[in-house]
Scaffold this motif. Structure first.
Motif, short mmCIF file in Angstrom:
data_model
loop_
_atom_site.label_atom_id
_atom_site.label_comp_id
_atom_site.label_asym_id
_atom_site.label_seq_id
_atom_site.Cartn_x
_atom_site.Cartn_y
_atom_site.Cartn_z
N ALA A 8 19.94 50.81 53.92
CA ALA A 8 18.84 50.30 53.13
C ALA A 8 17.63 51.18 53.33
CB ALA A 8 18.55 48.86 53.51
N SER A 9 17.60 52.28 52.67
CA SER A 9 16.42 53.10 52.77
C SER A 9 16.35 53.97 51.52
CB SER A 9 16.47 53.99 53.99
OG SER A 9 17.52 54.88 53.83
N LEU A 10 15.21 54.51 51.29
CA LEU A 10 15.07 55.26 50.04
C LEU A 10 14.94 56.75 50.30
CD1 LEU A 10 14.76 54.49 47.00
CD2 LEU A 10 12.41 55.20 47.31
N LEU A 11 15.65 57.48 49.48
CA LEU A 11 15.55 58.92 49.53
C LEU A 11 14.20 59.33 48.96
CD1 LEU A 11 17.77 61.08 50.14
CD2 LEU A 11 17.86 61.39 47.69
N ALA A 12 13.78 60.50 49.30
CA ALA A 12 12.50 60.98 48.78
C ALA A 12 12.49 60.92 47.27
CB ALA A 12 12.26 62.40 49.22
N GLN A 21 19.02 68.62 47.52
CA GLN A 21 20.30 68.00 47.84
C GLN A 21 21.42 68.84 47.25
OE1 GLN A 21 20.49 65.21 49.66
NE2 GLN A 21 18.28 65.25 49.84
N ASP A 22 22.46 69.08 48.05
CA ASP A 22 23.55 69.84 47.45
C ASP A 22 24.75 68.97 47.11
OD1 ASP A 22 24.19 71.50 50.63
OD2 ASP A 22 23.78 69.43 50.08
N THR A 78 18.68 52.51 44.17
CA THR A 78 17.25 52.70 44.47
C THR A 78 17.02 52.88 45.96
OG1 THR A 78 16.95 50.32 44.55
CG2 THR A 78 16.46 51.38 42.47
N SER A 79 17.89 52.32 46.78
CA SER A 79 17.69 52.48 48.21
C SER A 79 18.35 53.74 48.73
CB SER A 79 18.22 51.27 48.95
OG SER A 79 19.62 51.25 48.87
N GLY A 80 18.96 54.54 47.85
CA GLY A 80 19.41 55.85 48.26
C GLY A 80 20.80 55.91 48.86
N ASN A 81 21.58 54.86 48.66
CA ASN A 81 22.93 54.89 49.20
C ASN A 81 23.81 55.90 48.46
OD1 ASN A 81 24.65 54.02 51.10
ND2 ASN A 81 24.69 51.91 50.43
N GLU B 97 16.84 53.23 61.36
CA GLU B 97 16.07 54.10 60.47
C GLU B 97 14.58 54.02 60.77
OE1 GLU B 97 17.28 53.39 56.42
OE2 GLU B 97 18.83 54.91 56.70
N PHE B 118 13.01 49.39 51.25
CA PHE B 118 12.78 49.78 52.63
C PHE B 118 12.78 51.30 52.63
CE2 PHE B 118 14.17 50.68 57.00
CZ PHE B 118 13.32 49.84 57.71
N ARG B 125 16.73 59.20 57.22
CA ARG B 125 17.82 58.45 56.61
C ARG B 125 19.09 58.57 57.44
NH1 ARG B 125 19.57 56.29 52.70
NH2 ARG B 125 21.39 57.59 52.47
#
Lengths: 239, 293, 279
Positions: A8-12, A21-22, A78-81, B97, B118, B125
C-alpha cells in the motif's frame, strides 16, 4: 481476498521518475474470458494478454503480468502495486477522475442480461453483477435488486442456482456461456454502456503516450482488428 | 504431460482426466500445497520463539516487561484471529514502508497519509517496483508468515506460561539451594522440564495452525483455496478442458487433505507425548515406568 | 446527539434498511462505528442460533459417541472427526458449493413443485446456509467437550443413582446430564466464545453479501480497503468483539454458578478462559 493489502504505497507521480522504470507491471483480473483468464497451462491468456504483449513490444517496454482481484484493482493501481490495468475495463467518467485511460482498444460493447427463462422484466428482478462494474452501477440506478459478486464466474453461478433472476455483464463474456449452456439464454434488451475498453494508468504517467501510440499503430495496420476477430469471433465489432 | 493430450476434445473420460489433472494449471495447484507446508514449517518454530519470549517476559521481575508479555498473550482471547490477520498484514506493510521512508528520504515534504492513499517516496517502496514478480510474491508470503507468527506466538505464550508454572516448584527451589543463579535455574531446570506440560497445549495449537492455513487466501496469497476456486469454476470452450462448476469437488479434495493432515498430526503428537513422558514425574511417565519393569 | 445521522442512515444497514449506498468518500468515524456495529447483529444472530441449536445436537452426539453400540458410535465419531479435523473456512466453501448444486439437482424432481424450489435457494444464502455450517461445526466441537465430561461423571454418582432405583432416561436426566454440564461448562464457555469469533468468517467464505449486507468484519474490511487505514476499523471490530466476549463470560459465568450451587465452595469449578478451541 484482496491483494491491495499486501502493498500500500504510491509510486512517484512525477513523470521523470516514472520513465526511469524499466519494468511495466500489467495488472489484470485473470477471470474474465475471453478478455483475460488463466489458461490450462496456468498462464495468463486471452485477448488482452496478446494485445498487451504486442503493445509492450511496440512501445519497447519490458512487461510483467500481475493478477489482482477486480474489486481492488483500481486502488492497487493508484497505490503502485502495478503500473497499468488491462482487464476489460470500460472507460467511464468516474474512473477517468481517478486514473488515466489510453484510447479504447475495444469498441463500446453492449451489455446483456442472461437468465434461465424468457419472461424477464428488469423492474423487480434480482440481478447479479460483478462489484464495481459499470453494469453493477446501471442495475443499482435502475431500481432492480442488485446482487454483487467478487468474480464474474460467481455471477453466472448465482443465475444457475436460482439466486438471481439474471446476470448483467458484457456481451462478449456472456455470449459464449449462453451458447454452450442449454439452461441459460440471453433475455431482455441489450444496453449500451461505457465508452469502450481502455488501458488504465496512474494519473500523469508518461507511459500512457507510448501505449496510446502502440494502439494507434495497431489500429492502423489492422493487427488490432485481427486480434479482436481471433478472440471474439467473426461477429465482433471492430475499428 | 502425456503424448496423447494434444487434442483433449477427442479423448475418452479416463485419458481426458489424466490429461486434465496434469496440465500446467493443475501443477500450479499442486505446488500451492507446498505453500501450505512452507507456511507450517516456518510459522511453527517462529511462533514458538515468540511464545517463549512472551512467556519468559511474563515471568519477569521487571513489571513493565511482565505487563508487556501478559498483554501480548492476552490479546488473542477477546478478538477473532481473523481480525488480527487482516489488521497485522496491513500494519506490517505500512510500518516497513514508513520506516524505510524515514530513513531513505528524510527531506520528503508531503504527507504520507493523503486521504485514501499511503504515499511514501519511491526509494522506500517495498519491494521496489522494479523487482521481479517472485520478489513481490516472496515478500507477500513473508508478511503473511510473520502475521501468523504474531498471532500464534500469543497462543504459544499462553501455553508455555502455564507450562512453566506447572513445573514443580520444589525442583526450582532445589536448584536455588544448590547455588544456581536465577538464569541457571531457568535454563537448566525449568526449560528442559516444561515441555511435557506444554505438549498437550502446543499440540492443540499445531492442530489449530493447520486449520488456519486456508486463511492465507484472505491475505492475498495464491494458495490452495485460490487455485481450487480458480480451477473448479465452470469453464467454457475458451479453455482446452471445458467443464461445469466443479468447485464442490475441489473443496472436497481440500477437506480430505486437511483431514489427513490432522490425523497424521494426531498420531505423531501421541508418539511424541509417549517419548517425552519417559522419566517424568507425571502419571503418564509412571505408567511407562511400570510398563518397562 | 453525536452520530445521530450515521445511526439513522446505517444503524440497520446490515439488515438492508437505510441508505442503499455505503459511504464512499469522506468516511467519518461515526459511520465506521455505526456500520460495523450494524454488522455485529449478524455475528450475534449466527452465534446465538448456532449455539442454541448446536447444544441439543451436541448432547445427542456425545451420548451417541459414548454408546457401546458400534452402529451408533461410529457415525458420531466420524461426524465429530470431520468437523473438528478440517478448517471451518473450507467447510463454508464446500457446503456453499453443495447448496448451490441443490436446485440444479432438484430440476430432475419437478414434481416437488415450485414451493420446494423457492426454498432450496435459501440454503445458498448466508442467513440459512452459513448458519447450518456453524451449527454443524459447533455441534461437533461441543459434542467432543460433552463426551469428555460424560466419561468423567463420577462413578459414585451413578452407583448412587442405581441405589435409588433410577435408571434409563430418568437417570440420564436427573444425574448424568446435570453432572456432565457442570463438568463441561468451563470448556463449553470457551467454545461459545470461539464460535462467536468464528462468525467473522461467514462473509469471507463464498456466501455472497446480498446488497452489501454483511457482518462486522465485512464492513471493517470494506473501510480498510477504502481508506487504506487499518488503524480505525479493525480496532472498532476488536472492541465490539471484546464487549461481546465479556458478555458471554458474564452470562456463562452466571449459569456456571447455578450449576455449581449445590457444591461446597472449595469444589466449585471456576471459569478459565483459554484460547484452545479456535478453528
Amino acid at each position: 481476498m484482496k491483494k491491495l493489502i499486501l502493498t500500500a504505497s504510491l509510486l512517484a507521480i512525477a513523470a521523470g521518475a516514472a520513465s526511469a522504470q524499466d519494468v511495466v507491471r500489467m495488472g489484470t483480473e485473470g477471470a474474465y474470458p475471453p478478455y483475460n483468464f488463466i489458461n490450462d497451462q496456468g498462464e495468463i491468456a486471452g485477448f488482452e494478454r496478446d494485445l498487451g504483449d504486442e503493445m509492450c513490444a511496440r512501445a519497447q517496454l519490458t512487461c510483467e503480468w500481475v493478477i489482482n482481484d477486480w474489486d481492488s484493482i483500481i486502488p492497487n493501481l493508484t497505490s503502485g502495486n502495478y503500473d497499468t490495468i488491462i482487464a476489460g475495463m470500460s472507460i467511464t467518467e468516474e474512473r477517468e477522475a481517478i486514473v488515466d485511460f489510453t484510447q479504447a482498444y475495444y469498441p463500446p460493447a453492449s451489455s446483456l442480461f442472461m437468465g434461465m427463462s424468457e419472461d424477464f422484466t428488469l423492474a423487480g428482478a434480482v440481478v447479479a453483477a460483478q462489484t464495481n462494474t459499470i453494469q453493477a452501477g446501471y442495475i443499482a440506478a435502475s431500481g432492480a435488486t442488485l446482487m454483487e459478486f467478487a468474480t464474474p464466474d460467481e455471477t453466472v453461478a448465482a443465475v444457475r442456482n436460482g439466486e438471481a433472476d439474471a446476470v448483467f455483464a458484457d456481451s462478449d463474456y456472456l455470449l459464449p456461456i449462453a451458447n454452450e449452456d442449454a439452461d441459460l439464454m440471453i433475455v431482455g434488451e441489450p444496453v449500451q454502456l461505457g465508452g469502450g475498453v481502455g488501458m488504465a494508468l496512474r494519473e500523469g504517467d508518461a507511459r500512457r503516450e507510448a501505449f496510446d501510440a502502440a494502439i494507434t499503430s495497431m489500429k492502423a495496420d489492422g493487427t488490432l482488428n485481427a486480434l479482436i476477430l481471433q478472440w471474439f469471433g467473426p461477429d465482433a465489432a471492430t475499428f | 504431460m502425456f503424448a496423447f493430450c494434444t487434442d483433449p476434445a477427442t479423448l475418452d473420460p479416463l485419458r481426458w482426466f489424466s490429461c486434465y489433472l496434469t496440465n500446467g494449471a493443475h501443477f500450479l495447484f499442486y505446488q500451492s500445497f507446498l505453500v501450505v507446508f512452507a507456511l507450517l514449517a516456518v510459522t511453527a518454530p517462529v511462533s514458538l520463539a515468540f511464545g517463549f519470549a512472551a512467556a519468559s517476559a511474563s515471568r519477569s521481575h521487571i513489571l513493565p516487561v511482565a505487563w508487556l508479555g501478559k498483554l501480548y498473550t492476552a490479546m488473542v482471547r477477546g478478538v477473532p484471529d481473523i481480525v488480527f490477520f487482516l489488521f497485522f498484514i496491513l500494519v506490517l506493510d505500512q510500518g516497513i514502508e514508513y520506516l524505510r521512508h524515514q530513513i531513505a528520504c528524510p527531506e520528503w515534504a508531503e504527507e504520507i497519509r493523503q486521504g485514501a492513499n499511503f504515499l511514501v517516496c519511491p526509494e522506500a517502496r517495498t519491494p521496489s517496483s522494479n523487482a521481479p514478480q517472485w520478489v513481490h510474491e516472496v515478500y507477500g508470503f513473508s508478511l503473511a508468515v510473520f502475521t501468523y507468527a504474531i498471532v500464534f506466538g500469543a497462543f504459544c505464550g499462553n501455553v508455555l506460561y502455564g507450562a512453566m508454572r506447572a513445573v514443580p516448584h520444589a525442583q526450582l527451589e532445589t536448584g536455588a539451594a544448590y547455588g544456581m543463579s536465577r538464569a541457571q535455574v531457568f535454563w537448566r531446570i525449568l526449560v528442559p522440564q516444561m515441555w511435557i506440560y506444554a505438549l498437550p497445549g502446543l499440540g492443540n495449537i499445531w492442530l489449530i495452525l493447520i486449520k488456519a492455513t486456508p486463511l492465507l487466501f484472505l491475505l492475498g496469497i495464491e494458495d490452495i483455496v485460490y487455485w481450487a476456486r480458480e480451477l473448479g469454476g465452470s469453464r467454457n470452450s475458451v479453455y482446452q478442458y471445458p467443464h461445469p462448476d466443479w468447485r464442490f469437488w475441489y473443496f472436497l479434495a481440500l477437506l480430505v487433505f486437511y483431514l489427513c493432515l490432522t490425523r497424521v498430526s494426531e498420531i505423531g503428537l501421541a508418539r511424541l507425548t509417549g517419548h517425552l513422558s519417559r522419566g517424568q514425574a507425571t502419571a503418564a511417565g509412571d505408567t511407562l515406568r511400570k510398563a518397562a519393569t | 446527539m453525536i452520530c445521530a445521522e450515521a445511526l439513522q442512515d446505517y444503524g440497520l444497514r446490515a439488515l438492508g434498511i437505510g441508505e442503499r449506498l455505503l459511504p464512499q468518500t469522506d468516511i467519518s468515524l461515526c459511520q465506521q462505528i455505526v456500520l460495523i456495529g450494524s454488522g455485529m447483529m449478524w455475528n450475534v444472530y449466527f452465534g446465538i442460533l448456532a449455539l442454541g441449536f448446536g447444544f441439543f445436537f451436541a448432547v445427542a452426539l456425545a451420548v451417541a459417541k459414548a454408546s457401546p453400540a458400534r452402529l451408533i458410535r461410529k457415525p458420531a465419531e466420524w461426524f465429530i472427526f470431520i468437523f473438528r479435523g478440517s478448517p471451518l473456512f473450507i467447510q463454508f466453501f464446500m457446503v456453499y458449493e453443495a447448496f448451490v448444486m441443490l436446485p440444479r439437482v432438484g430440476i430432475e424432481f419437478t414434481f416437488l413443485g415450485v414451493e420446494i424450489a423457492a426454498e432450496t435457494r435459501w440454503f445458498a444464502r448466508a442467513w440459512l446456509g452459513a448458519l447450518i455450517v456453524l451449527f454443524l461445526n459447533t455441534s461437533a466441537y461441543t459434542a467432543e467437550i460433552f463426551y469428555g465430561a460424560l466419561r468423567n461423571v463420577p462413578k459414585g454418582d451413578l452407583d448412587a443413582a442405581d441405589a435409588y432405583g433410577l435408571s434409563g432416561w430418568k437417570r440420564f436426566r436427573r444425574i448424568t446430564f446435570p453432572t456432565t454440564m457442570r463438568l463441561a461448562w468451563p470448556a463449553y464457555t470457551n467454545e461459545a466464545i470461539f464460535l462467536f469469533h468464528a462468525t467473522a468468517l461467514v462473509f469471507f467464505s463464498s456466501f455472497p453479501a446480498f446488497q452489501q449486507r454483511g457482518d462486522a468484519l465485512y464492513y471493517a474490511n470494506y473501510f480498510a480497503d477504502r481508506t487504506f487505514n487499518p488503524f480505525v476499523p479493525y480496532p472498532i471490530v476488536a472492541f465490539y468483539f471484546v464487549v461481546l466476549t465479556l458478555l458471554i463470560i458474564l452470562i456463562f459465568g452466571r449459569i456456571n454458578v447455578r450449576l455449581n450451587r449445590h457444591l461446597p465452595n472449595g469444589q466449585r469449578t471456576r471459569l478459565r478462559i483459554r484460547p484452545q478451541l479456535m478453528r
